[in-house]
Structure formats: structure tokens, C-alpha cells
Scaffold this active site. Sequence first.
Site, PDB file in Angstrom:
ATOM      1  N   LYS A  11       2.164  -2.745   5.357  1.00 45.95           N
ATOM      2  CA  LYS A  11       2.061  -3.460   6.629  1.00 45.95           C
ATOM      3  C   LYS A  11       1.153  -2.643   7.528  1.00 45.95           C
ATOM      4  CE  LYS A  11       5.344  -6.269   7.737  1.00 45.95           C
ATOM      5  NZ  LYS A  11       4.911  -7.617   7.915  1.00 45.95           N
ATOM      6  N   GLU A  47      -1.767 -14.349  -0.727  1.00 47.19           N
ATOM      7  CA  GLU A  47      -0.743 -14.544   0.298  1.00 47.19           C
ATOM      8  C   GLU A  47      -1.120 -15.749   1.139  1.00 47.19           C
ATOM      9  OE1 GLU A  47       0.926 -10.066   1.195  1.00 47.19           O
ATOM     10  OE2 GLU A  47      -0.638 -10.822   2.501  1.00 47.19           O
TER      11      GLU A  47
END
Length: 170
Positions: A11, A47
Site C-alpha cells: 500500500k 486490480e
Amino acid sequence: RAVEGGVGYVKNAGNYGAAMFPTAEARKRGYDQVLWTDSVEHKYVQECGTMNIFFIIGNNAYTPDLKSGVILGGVTRDSVITLLEDEGIAVKERQISIDEIVHAYKTGKLKEVFGTGTAATISMIKELNYRDEILSFNTTEWTISPKIKKVMDDIRTGKTVDKHGWLMKV
């Protein structure tokens, strides 16, 4: 969005900063997010926005594997995989091409498409557009992703026994 050898597996604001312009362009066309493909061939799904992506094709669930290091793995992704398997649905973690998705749609084998992530848990995808081919879904008829979302919510709120040991008292 991310390339092999980069930091797509963590992240990191840099992974998402590059997504801002393409996402704005997608929104101009009426879409909420971008379904990202690989940076080399632009062929393999990675994604959806900042969520992991799942496809129910036939009796199996497919999600991109994490081997390339460009996809962020996570607790929600892992939890969904576990709950799908609890339901007797085989989960195939592998590269999956957008062409394979379009073919499954055209042959009636693509049953559900959904994203998973911390904030959303599960977000059903109502429509995909690839090279101006629109894949539309009637999410009100879906059974798998709504059930998995409900089970996750029920575990989180204590309505269902947590047989996986996910909850921790703090």
C-alpha cells in the site's frame, strides 16, 4: 498503475497517484473505476481501482495471482478466498486475460464479477467496458458475492461464529 520490480504489492501512494488521471477519464465515460491490466502486454487483469478482482466463471472463482509482485494482497482478499472455498467453490489464483473474461461473458459462463477491499469488503461490478464492448450484469440475480459479503459482515458483527479465528478482542 504498477510494474514488475516496483512496489505494487504494498500500500503505497505512488501506486495510486498514477491512477488518478485514467480514473478521471473513466468517470467522464460514466464508470467508477478502471480495471487495470499488466503494464507490458496490457492483457492480464490485475486490480479494479484499488481492489482485488474476482470472476466467477462456471463453477470456479478466478483471481489474479500475486506472483508478479504488482498486486496488493490483503486480508479481505484472503478472507474471500477462504469463504469461497468454505462454500465449495474452487478458487483459481492465476493470470487471467481480459480476452478470457470477454469470451466467458459471450459464452454465458461469466456469472459474477466483484472487487474486494478493506473499505468496501465486496463491491459487485455491474458493467465492464473493454475496447467499446460493454459487458453488463444483472447483479440482483447474483448469489455468490452477496452471500460471501453477508457471511463476512455476520462474522465481523458477531452474528455468525468465527470458525477461522479472525476476530480478536481489544
